[in-house]
Structures are given as structure tokens and as C-alpha cells.
Design an enzyme around this catalytic site. Structure first.
Site, PDB file in Angstrom:
ATOM      1  N   TYR A  66       0.784  -1.124  -0.057  1.00  0.00           N
ATOM      2  CA  TYR A  66       0.136  -0.059   0.146  1.00  0.00           C
ATOM      3  C   TYR A  66       0.973   1.235  -0.010  1.00  0.00           C
ATOM      4  O   TYR A  66       0.462   2.384  -0.556  1.00  0.00           O
ATOM      5  CB  TYR A  66      -1.060  -0.147   1.139  1.00  0.00           C
ATOM      6  CG  TYR A  66      -2.274  -1.139   0.712  1.00  0.00           C
ATOM      7  CD1 TYR A  66      -3.190  -0.645   0.019  1.00  0.00           C
ATOM      8  CD2 TYR A  66      -2.056  -2.243   1.079  1.00  0.00           C
ATOM      9  CE1 TYR A  66      -4.233  -1.262  -0.365  1.00  0.00           C
ATOM     10  CE2 TYR A  66      -3.124  -3.228   1.040  1.00  0.00           C
ATOM     11  CZ  TYR A  66      -4.173  -2.739   0.050  1.00  0.00           C
ATOM     12  OH  TYR A  66      -5.202  -3.666  -0.046  1.00  0.00           O
ATOM     13  N   ARG A  69       1.661   1.800  -3.687  1.00  0.00           N
ATOM     14  CA  ARG A  69       0.486   2.417  -4.285  1.00  0.00           C
ATOM     15  C   ARG A  69      -0.054   3.835  -3.970  1.00  0.00           C
ATOM     16  O   ARG A  69      -0.380   4.821  -4.582  1.00  0.00           O
ATOM     17  CB  ARG A  69      -0.921   1.534  -3.951  1.00  0.00           C
ATOM     18  CG  ARG A  69      -0.655   0.145  -4.669  1.00  0.00           C
ATOM     19  CD  ARG A  69      -1.958  -0.686  -4.307  1.00  0.00           C
ATOM     20  NE  ARG A  69      -3.098  -0.201  -5.119  1.00  0.00           N
ATOM     21  CZ  ARG A  69      -4.349  -0.711  -4.568  1.00  0.00           C
ATOM     22  NH1 ARG A  69      -4.602  -1.703  -3.981  1.00  0.00           N
ATOM     23  NH2 ARG A  69      -5.421   0.117  -5.451  1.00  0.00           N
ATOM     24  N   HIS A 122     -14.830   1.310  -0.711  1.00  0.00           N
ATOM     25  CA  HIS A 122     -13.846   0.456  -0.383  1.00  0.00           C
ATOM     26  C   HIS A 122     -12.704   1.250   0.408  1.00  0.00           C
ATOM     27  O   HIS A 122     -11.658   0.791   0.380  1.00  0.00           O
ATOM     28  CB  HIS A 122     -13.223  -0.100  -1.824  1.00  0.00           C
ATOM     29  CG  HIS A 122     -14.103  -1.261  -2.317  1.00  0.00           C
ATOM     30  ND1 HIS A 122     -14.066  -1.852  -3.518  1.00  0.00           N
ATOM     31  CD2 HIS A 122     -15.239  -1.906  -1.736  1.00  0.00           C
ATOM     32  CE1 HIS A 122     -14.967  -2.641  -3.639  1.00  0.00           C
ATOM     33  NE2 HIS A 122     -15.954  -2.639  -2.625  1.00  0.00           N
ATOM     34  N   CYS A 133      -8.276   1.185  18.178  1.00  0.00           N
ATOM     35  CA  CYS A 133      -9.331   2.134  18.555  1.00  0.00           C
ATOM     36  C   CYS A 133     -10.267   2.758  17.463  1.00  0.00           C
ATOM     37  O   CYS A 133     -11.209   3.566  17.636  1.00  0.00           O
ATOM     38  CB  CYS A 133      -8.678   3.475  19.328  1.00  0.00           C
ATOM     39  SG  CYS A 133      -7.814   4.537  17.936  1.00  0.00           S
ATOM     40  N   GLY A 189     -16.379   2.093 -15.713  1.00  0.00           N
ATOM     41  CA  GLY A 189     -15.056   1.509 -15.463  1.00  0.00           C
ATOM     42  C   GLY A 189     -15.013   0.546 -14.481  1.00  0.00           C
ATOM     43  O   GLY A 189     -14.103   0.347 -13.512  1.00  0.00           O
ATOM     44  N   LEU A 216     -14.604   0.364 -20.949  1.00  0.00           N
ATOM     45  CA  LEU A 216     -13.704  -0.183 -22.066  1.00  0.00           C
ATOM     46  C   LEU A 216     -14.208  -1.373 -22.907  1.00  0.00           C
ATOM     47  O   LEU A 216     -14.338  -1.309 -24.062  1.00  0.00           O
ATOM     48  CB  LEU A 216     -12.368  -0.275 -21.633  1.00  0.00           C
ATOM     49  CG  LEU A 216     -11.190  -0.217 -22.565  1.00  0.00           C
ATOM     50  CD1 LEU A 216     -11.394   1.153 -23.309  1.00  0.00           C
ATOM     51  CD2 LEU A 216      -9.892  -0.232 -21.830  1.00  0.00           C
TER      52      LEU A 216
HETATM   53  P1  NAD Z   1     -11.454  -3.912 -12.211  1.00  0.00           P
HETATM   54  O1  NAD Z   1      -9.705  -3.933 -12.435  1.00  0.00           O
HETATM   55  O2  NAD Z   1     -11.860  -5.380 -11.717  1.00  0.00           O
HETATM   56  O3  NAD Z   1     -12.182  -3.787 -13.633  1.00  0.00           O
HETATM   57  C1  NAD Z   1     -11.738  -2.398 -14.392  1.00  0.00           C
HETATM   58  C2  NAD Z   1     -12.855  -2.028 -15.382  1.00  0.00           C
HETATM   59  O4  NAD Z   1     -12.348  -0.974 -15.882  1.00  0.00           O
HETATM   60  C3  NAD Z   1     -12.695  -3.327 -16.345  1.00  0.00           C
HETATM   61  O5  NAD Z   1     -14.086  -3.271 -16.705  1.00  0.00           O
HETATM   62  C4  NAD Z   1     -12.145  -2.456 -17.843  1.00  0.00           C
HETATM   63  O6  NAD Z   1     -12.452  -2.932 -18.954  1.00  0.00           O
HETATM   64  C5  NAD Z   1     -12.267  -1.041 -17.486  1.00  0.00           C
HETATM   65  N1  NAD Z   1     -11.287   0.010 -17.975  1.00  0.00           N
HETATM   66  C6  NAD Z   1      -9.984  -0.396 -17.985  1.00  0.00           C
HETATM   67  N2  NAD Z   1      -9.201   0.760 -18.522  1.00  0.00           N
HETATM   68  C7  NAD Z   1     -10.543   1.717 -18.708  1.00  0.00           C
HETATM   69  C8  NAD Z   1     -10.708   3.050 -19.490  1.00  0.00           C
HETATM   70  N3  NAD Z   1      -9.584   3.528 -19.958  1.00  0.00           N
HETATM   71  N4  NAD Z   1     -11.720   3.418 -19.452  1.00  0.00           N
HETATM   72  C9  NAD Z   1     -12.790   2.780 -18.915  1.00  0.00           C
HETATM   73  N5  NAD Z   1     -12.995   1.583 -18.486  1.00  0.00           N
HETATM   74  C10 NAD Z   1     -11.685   1.140 -18.381  1.00  0.00           C
HETATM   75  O7  NAD Z   1     -11.765  -2.860 -11.194  1.00  0.00           O
HETATM   76  P2  NAD Z   1     -12.985  -2.518 -10.117  1.00  0.00           P
HETATM   77  O8  NAD Z   1     -14.138  -3.314 -11.112  1.00  0.00           O
HETATM   78  O9  NAD Z   1     -13.048  -1.324  -9.838  1.00  0.00           O
HETATM   79  O10 NAD Z   1     -12.607  -3.801  -9.196  1.00  0.00           O
HETATM   80  C11 NAD Z   1     -13.507  -3.959  -8.125  1.00  0.00           C
HETATM   81  C12 NAD Z   1     -12.940  -3.632  -6.880  1.00  0.00           C
HETATM   82  O11 NAD Z   1     -12.382  -4.519  -6.240  1.00  0.00           O
HETATM   83  C13 NAD Z   1     -11.826  -2.518  -7.051  1.00  0.00           C
HETATM   84  O12 NAD Z   1     -12.173  -1.398  -7.301  1.00  0.00           O
HETATM   85  C14 NAD Z   1     -11.127  -2.900  -5.751  1.00  0.00           C
HETATM   86  O13 NAD Z   1     -11.543  -1.912  -4.841  1.00  0.00           O
HETATM   87  C15 NAD Z   1     -11.590  -3.962  -5.467  1.00  0.00           C
HETATM   88  N6  NAD Z   1     -10.890  -4.403  -4.244  1.00  0.00           N
HETATM   89  C16 NAD Z   1      -9.588  -4.152  -3.973  1.00  0.00           C
HETATM   90  C17 NAD Z   1      -8.979  -4.543  -2.793  1.00  0.00           C
HETATM   91  C18 NAD Z   1      -7.896  -3.969  -2.251  1.00  0.00           C
HETATM   92  O14 NAD Z   1      -6.809  -3.609  -3.110  1.00  0.00           O
HETATM   93  N7  NAD Z   1      -7.543  -3.893  -0.961  1.00  0.00           N
HETATM   94  C19 NAD Z   1      -9.740  -5.213  -2.007  1.00  0.00           C
HETATM   95  C20 NAD Z   1     -10.959  -5.866  -2.457  1.00  0.00           C
HETATM   96  C21 NAD Z   1     -11.420  -5.421  -3.648  1.00  0.00           C
END
Ligand code: NAD
Length: 248
Positions: A66, A69, A122, A133, A189, A216
Site C-alpha cells: 500500500y 500504491r 472500499h 481504537c 469502468g 472499455l
Molecule cells: P477491475 O480492475 O476489476 O475492472 C476495471 C474495469 O475498468 C474493467 O471493466 C475494464 O474494462 C475497465 N477499464 C479499463 N481501462 C478503462 C478505461 N480507460 N476507460 C474505461 N474503462 C476502463 O476494477 P473494479 O471493477 O473497480 O474492481 C472492483 C474492486 O475490487 C476494485 O475497485 C477494488 O476496490 C476491489 N478490491 C480491492 C481491494 C484492495 O486493493 N484492497 C480489495 C478488495 C476489492
């Protein structure tokens, strides 16, 4: 069969937008899953980095993931999709309506583009939470297991204020209320693979709300949407916002 979503200039006043990693992809923040196998979870094992068990077992590795990131986010900037959504919020509010912007993203690019109310289901990368705490505060630097909580002083309990696999997303009651009062639901997205967010479209439809996917490529739950627009968020979102409220 797809119904035609009935939206247009002056027709939608309470719009619910759900954003995912795709809205920030063109800002240089990686997505999680994609069809090319280049997403974050193709390179890193989420079970070793994004679960409470992983944090308990190996906090240094989880915090370092993290930290990287967070550093990456500091050098990223919002793109045209983020700015268009901020403009939509202002225009709807001026007309007596509202934009409910729910994001699965832990970045702060919506806020930096000018969105005033963002529901981070999230969590937020730029915040830390104490497991002892429950205190939450802004945290822009690296996190170390040796750091003390600024609220209670406990050492070893600070973690990123994000939702890990197996944890309950935030603000679910508020999200449910907003889905019920929306007159248009738009997912931008997001791959439609992670619940509960992936289920919002079905909830919206059950409440009679027209739904549209902006992505996309087609999401896993694309068949649930009435309408779809495919292309990069930085192009498709500003064009959609312009259709709704006119040019900037
Ligand atoms: P994803 O990576 O699963 O999907 C990304 C989407 O964006 C796809 O449909 C892709 O086609 C699209 N995309 C890519 N480039 C694009 C562009 N330029 N314009 C438009 N669309 C575009 O992401 P998500 O759906 O956000 O995933 C779900 C969630 O799971 C994440 O947001 C994340 O929070 C999550 N998650 C993360 C953690 C963590 O990091 N701790 C934990 C649990 C869940």
C-alpha cells in the site's frame, strides 16, 4: 433484450454513478483485472496482500504494497472523466437534483477533480485506521508496524483505511437509500466482478431505475444493463455528461 434507457437533457435529476478502477486507468493507476491478464491481481496475490489474515501474518509486506500504491497515487492526476463527473455534480445540484457518486476506488482523484461528495465504499488510500481504537485520519506517508496510533497511542494497529477481501464495504445503508431514489444508474469502468458493488445494477433495476454501463469492454454483468457505451472513460464520460447538461 436491452431496453432503451430513457435519459437525456433535463430528464435525470438524481443520478447514481458507480465508478471502478477503469475511471482512473488513464491517470496511470492500474486496474485489478483485465482480459489481457495485466491487472494488479495478475501480478500480485490478493490473498497475500489484501486480507485481514495477510496483515496479521505479514504486516510489513502488506503495508509496503500500500505504501507503493500511495506513492504512485501522489504522482497521478485526475483525467477528463473525473472532471466531467465533478461538473455533473455541480450542474445537477444547481438544478435542484443530485449526483450520488459511489466509488470502489481508494484513490482521491474524484476529490482532486472537484467532486465534493464522494462515497468511498472500499475506503481511502490516503487515510489510516487504528485496529485498536478505530480512529481514522489522513495518512499521506508510508506506514510502518512500529508507528503509534495518533489517537490512542497503541503501536502496531495502524493499517490503510481500505476494505480488504472478506471485510464489509462502508456506507452500504446510504448507498441503498440513494439507489432507491435514483432516476438513472450508471456504472463506469468497473468489471462487475466484485460484490456487493456488482449487484447494484440489479438492485437499481428492481427499483425501476434505468441503467447504463460505460466501460472499455463489456463487464461480467453487462447483460444486466439497459444501455451501454464502450470506449475510454476520458472520452466517453465527458461526451455523456455533455449530452446531459451541455458543453463545458
Ligand atoms: P477491475 O480492475 O476489476 O475492472 C476495471 C474495469 O475498468 C474493467 O471493466 C475494464 O474494462 C475497465 N477499464 C479499463 N481501462 C478503462 C478505461 N480507460 N476507460 C474505461 N474503462 C476502463 O476494477 P473494479 O471493477 O473497480 O474492481 C472492483 C474492486 O475490487 C476494485 O475497485 C477494488 O476496490 C476491489 N478490491 C480491492 C481491494 C484492495 O486493493 N484492497 C480489495 C478488495 C476489492
Amino acid at each position: 433484450m436491452r431496453r432503451s434507457a430513457r435519459y437525456g437533457v433535463g430528464m435525470s435529476r438524481n443520478i447514481f454513478v458507480l465508478t471502478g478502477a477503469g475511471v482512473s486507468a488513464e491517470s496511470g493507476l492500474g486496474t485489478f483485472r483485465d482480459t489481457k491478464g495485466e491487472g494488479i491481481w495478475a501480478k500480485f496475490d490478493p490473498m497475500k496482500l489484501a486480507t485481514p489474515e495477510a496483515f496479521a501474518r505479514d504486516p510489513e509486506t502488506v503495508l509496503a504494497f500500500y505504501d507503493a500504491r500511495r506513492r504512485n497515487l501522489k504522482s497521478a492526476t485526475p483525467n477528463a472523466a473525473h472532471f466531467a463527473l465533478a461538473r455533473l455534480e455541480t450542474a445537477l445540484a444547481a438544478g435542484g437534483g443530485a449526483l450520488t457518486l459511489v466509488t470502489q476506488n481508494i484513490d482521491d482523484l474524484h476529490e482532486r477533480a472537484g467532486s465534493r461528495t464522494v462515497i468511498h465504499m472500499h475506503g481511502e488510500l490516503m487515510k489510516a485506521r487504528c485496529e485498536t481504537c478505530d480512529g481514522v485520519g489522513v495518512w499521506r506517508d508510508d506506514l510502518k508496524p512500529s508507528q503509534a496510533c495518533p489517537h490512542c497511542g497503541f503501536v502496531g494497529g495502524l493499517r490503510p483505511h481500505v476494505v480488504w477481501f472478506g471485510e464489509m464495504p462502508f456506507h452500504m445503508d446510504e448507498i441503498d437509500r440513494a439507489l432507491r431514489r435514483a432516476d438513472l444508474f450508471v456504472a463506469i469502468g468497473t468489471s462487475g466482478a466484485v460484490y456487493p458493488a456488482a449487484g447494484f445494477v440489479a438492485e437499481a433495476r428492481a427499483f425501476g431505475v434505468p441503467t447504463c454501463e460505460i466501460n472499455l469492454e463489456a463487464a461480467d454483468n453487462a447483460y444486466c444493463f439497459d444501455d451501454a457505451r464502450y470506449g475510454p472513460a476520458s472520452e466517453v464520460v465527458p461526451a455523456w455528461v455533455e449530452e446531459l447538461i451541455g458543453p463545458a
